[in-house]
Design a protein around this motif. Structure first.
Motif, mmCIF file in Angstrom:
data_model
loop_
_atom_site.group_PDB
_atom_site.id
_atom_site.type_symbol
_atom_site.label_atom_id
_atom_site.label_comp_id
_atom_site.label_asym_id
_atom_site.label_seq_id
_atom_site.Cartn_x
_atom_site.Cartn_y
_atom_site.Cartn_z
ATOM 1 N N ALA A 167 -4.374 -2.222 -8.512
ATOM 2 C CA ALA A 167 -4.093 -0.970 -8.118
ATOM 3 C C ALA A 167 -3.065 -1.094 -6.947
ATOM 4 C CB ALA A 167 -5.460 0.629 -7.447
ATOM 5 N N GLN A 168 -3.433 -1.840 -6.046
ATOM 6 C CA GLN A 168 -2.592 -2.214 -4.403
ATOM 7 C C GLN A 168 -1.417 -2.531 -4.411
ATOM 8 O OE1 GLN A 168 -4.936 -3.897 -1.423
ATOM 9 N NE2 GLN A 168 -3.256 -3.516 0.169
ATOM 10 N N TYR A 169 -0.939 -2.920 -6.136
ATOM 11 C CA TYR A 169 0.117 -3.719 -5.606
ATOM 12 C C TYR A 169 1.033 -2.971 -7.204
ATOM 13 C CZ TYR A 169 -0.871 -6.190 -1.484
ATOM 14 O OH TYR A 169 -1.324 -6.990 -0.988
ATOM 15 N N PRO A 170 1.219 -2.369 -7.475
ATOM 16 C CA PRO A 170 1.335 -1.647 -9.321
ATOM 17 C C PRO A 170 2.558 -2.240 -9.324
ATOM 18 C CG PRO A 170 2.023 -0.067 -7.381
ATOM 19 C CD PRO A 170 1.242 -0.699 -6.188
ATOM 20 N N THR A 171 3.754 -2.713 -8.587
ATOM 21 C CA THR A 171 4.505 -3.123 -9.050
ATOM 22 C C THR A 171 4.578 -5.059 -9.112
ATOM 23 O OG1 THR A 171 5.742 -2.992 -6.756
ATOM 24 C CG2 THR A 171 6.306 -1.335 -7.682
ATOM 25 N N ILE A 172 3.602 -5.178 -9.138
ATOM 26 C CA ILE A 172 2.991 -7.095 -9.001
ATOM 27 C C ILE A 172 2.526 -6.785 -10.310
ATOM 28 C CG2 ILE A 172 3.061 -8.681 -8.038
ATOM 29 C CD1 ILE A 172 3.722 -7.121 -5.238
ATOM 30 N N ASP A 173 2.737 -8.280 -11.322
ATOM 31 C CA ASP A 173 1.467 -8.671 -11.607
ATOM 32 C C ASP A 173 0.136 -9.293 -11.700
ATOM 33 O OD1 ASP A 173 0.727 -9.075 -14.080
ATOM 34 O OD2 ASP A 173 1.991 -10.610 -14.875
ATOM 35 N N VAL A 174 -0.233 -8.552 -10.375
ATOM 36 C CA VAL A 174 -1.164 -9.017 -9.900
ATOM 37 C C VAL A 174 -1.839 -9.905 -11.081
ATOM 38 C CG1 VAL A 174 -3.010 -9.243 -8.665
ATOM 39 C CG2 VAL A 174 -0.897 -7.373 -8.284
ATOM 40 N N ARG A 175 -2.595 -9.553 -12.107
ATOM 41 C CA ARG A 175 -2.966 -10.370 -13.471
ATOM 42 C C ARG A 175 -2.531 -11.469 -12.688
ATOM 43 N NH1 ARG A 175 -2.093 -5.507 -14.978
ATOM 44 N NH2 ARG A 175 -3.828 -3.765 -14.798
ATOM 45 N N LYS A 176 -1.723 -12.087 -13.809
ATOM 46 C CA LYS A 176 -1.112 -13.347 -13.072
ATOM 47 C C LYS A 176 -1.171 -14.422 -12.436
ATOM 48 C CE LYS A 176 3.286 -14.743 -12.383
ATOM 49 N NZ LYS A 176 4.988 -14.167 -12.573
ATOM 50 N N PHE A 177 -1.333 -13.710 -11.038
ATOM 51 C CA PHE A 177 -1.221 -14.404 -10.234
ATOM 52 C C PHE A 177 -2.800 -14.667 -10.220
ATOM 53 C CE2 PHE A 177 2.690 -12.381 -8.720
ATOM 54 C CZ PHE A 177 3.179 -13.529 -8.846
#
Length: 490
Positions: A167-177
């Protein structure tokens, strides 16, 4: 730049985009609307509109303007200003107008985005010096893939949940990281018996991109008993620690020794990638002694087919005394090792078969087993399962089409493989799939060879004097694979 003047300008009327921008491939003097369209069509300006809509306008860097012919021209930050202009007037980018309009409606402070702060360069030379420093210098060092993962792992370690980071980084594919970090953590948590492997995998620039070529493949995840949560990117391992240690030891050693890299594992369907997956299956299928060590050569096939595999490269590429080991940075594309010698596969390649979700669960399970059986060790079991797979898949296909194979079966209504093949041949004739008629005829009557025919399948299943060989399995698979593709096509 500390002495440069700061101005607040209207993005609509106060500044103009630079027609001399090196990003552009359009003539000088064109209307500003053409510049906006070019930046959206070729320079991903729409991505900036999406970012502004999600997280707001980032103001850590100001656009740079220069006075030219009485107007303020944007010489640095044209994409950003074009995005802001389009938010105010989506019709400036007609090909993306609908998307921009929808995004603009979600921005609560849309009116506030009309006025921005810019810095005014004193001269063109000053502006050019800044632009060169930003775009041709090395002011910023790019993060390695491992550092990308570490950034988010540090926040997870600090108590944030995966859901909070997403939710904090909506422009980043956080799941991948998160997945990258968790996978790397799994490999780093292994108690390697060779201390050098433990040191290597814990290096800051361990080539995690090579590891990603494996864990981004569903076939590898299935083989390694690794489950990735689609919602959070979190990772779980279902195998025993000893089994995972065996797998991790080989993979880390092979990365270190240059046996695998991003080029060797470039395509999941590539010859060397497939051969490496076979080697991993062979490794995991090796029995263990009472100490947990792999028993090398414990079965007739453990060494029979490995002479031509990727494993052979280990001996050929290991550094001798006085030689330097391959560079261990993440930029390993140039360290491609010799290709493995061609060899006969020990496993059936089922990658080209996709079972429709509407088919019974048994078909899904059978194809998983077929891809995991070592046909060199278990040719009779594989061929028997192939017969089952053939019959059940045809029945499932007929059922999905609303066809009743029992119409051509015996008086008792039992449906045998022969009934399935008769129906399938007629179905291919009716639907005009003539290319598959001869393969079905070969299976039905052995007109084009005994091996791979129904008679051969029946003989190995019922006749106690007949047995299958690995080559029999390969030939049978070559016969029915194309037919199965047609049957399984959704």
């Amino acid at each position: 730049m500390a002495t440069w003047e700061e101005l607040t300008v209207d993005v609509v009327s106060g500044v103009r985009l630079d027609p001399r921008n090196v990003r552009l491939d359009i003539p000088d003097g064109v209307p500003e609307s053409d510049i906006v369209q070019d930046l959206f069509a070729n320079e991903k300006a729409l991505n900036l509109v999406e970012g502004i809509a999600k997280v707001g306008l980032l103001t850590h860097e100001f656009p740079i303007v220069l006075e030219r012919d009485g107007a303020l021209i944007v010489v640095e930050g044209n994409r950003r200003v074009a995005a802001l202009k389009a938010i105010q007037n989506p019709y400036l980018a007609p090909d993306h107008q609908a998307r921009i309009s929808r995004l603009a409606q979600t921005i609560e402070s849309r009116d506030e985005l009309r006025h921005i702060t810019v810095k005014k360069a004193p001269t063109q030379d000053d502006a050019d010096q800044l632009i060169a420093a930003l775009h041709t210098g090395n002011q910023r060092v790019a993060w390695s893939p491992a550092r990308h993962a570490a950034f988010f792992q540090a926040q997870l370690d600090g108590g944030k949940t995966a859901e909070q980071l997403i939710a904090q980084y909506p422009t980043i594919d956080v799941r991948k990281f998160i997945t990258r970090s968790r996978i790397l953590g799994l490999f780093r948590s292994v108690n390697f018996r060779d201390p050098s492997l433990r040191d290597y995998v814990n290096r800051r620039r361990f080539p995690v991109s090579t590891l990603a070529r494996l864990y981004e493949n569903d076939k590898f995840l299935q083989l390694a008993w690794i489950v990735i949560d689609a919602e959070t990117g979190d990772v779980h391992v279902g195998s025993s620690p000893a089994l995972f240690e065996r797998l991790a030891t080989k993979i880390v050693a092979d990365i270190r020794d240059g046996i695998i890299n991003t080029r060797v594992l470039n395509r999941t369907s590539g010859e060397r990638y497939v051969a490496y997956m076979d080697d991993l299956r062979d490794l995991l299928n090796e029995p263990e002694d009472s100490t947990g060590d792999t028993v090398v050569g414990a079965s007739p096939s453990s060494n029979a087919d490995k002479g031509d595999s990727v494993q052979r490269d280990r001996t050929a590429n290991e550094p001798t005394h006085g030689q330097q080991k391959p560079d261990d940075t993440d930029h390993d594309a140039g360290r491609e090792k010799a290709k493995p010698f061609p060899r006969k596969r020990n496993y059936l390649n089922t990658d080209n078969l996709t079972v429709p979700t509407t088919f019974p669960a048994s078909i899904h399970e059978i194809i998983k087993e077929l891809s995991a059986i070592n046909i060199h060790r278990f040719p009779n079991a594989t061929l028997d399962l192939l017969r089952t797979f053939l019959e059940k898949t045809i029945k499932a296909h007929a059922e999905a089409l609303g066809e009743d194979i029992r119409k051509g079966s015996n008086e008792q209504g039992f449906v045998y493989l022969s009934n399935c093949l008769v129906w399938l041949e007629g179905h291919f004739k009716t639907t005009g799939q003539t290319a598959f008629i001869q393969p079905v005829q070969k299976i039905r009557g052995g007109r084009y060879g005994f091996v791979g025919s129904k008679a051969h399948l029946d003989a190995t299943n019922h006749n106690h004097h007949i047995f299958a060989t690995p080559d029999d399995v390969r030939e049978c698979w070559a016969t029915i694979e194309g037919v199965m593709k047609a049957v399984l096509k959704p």
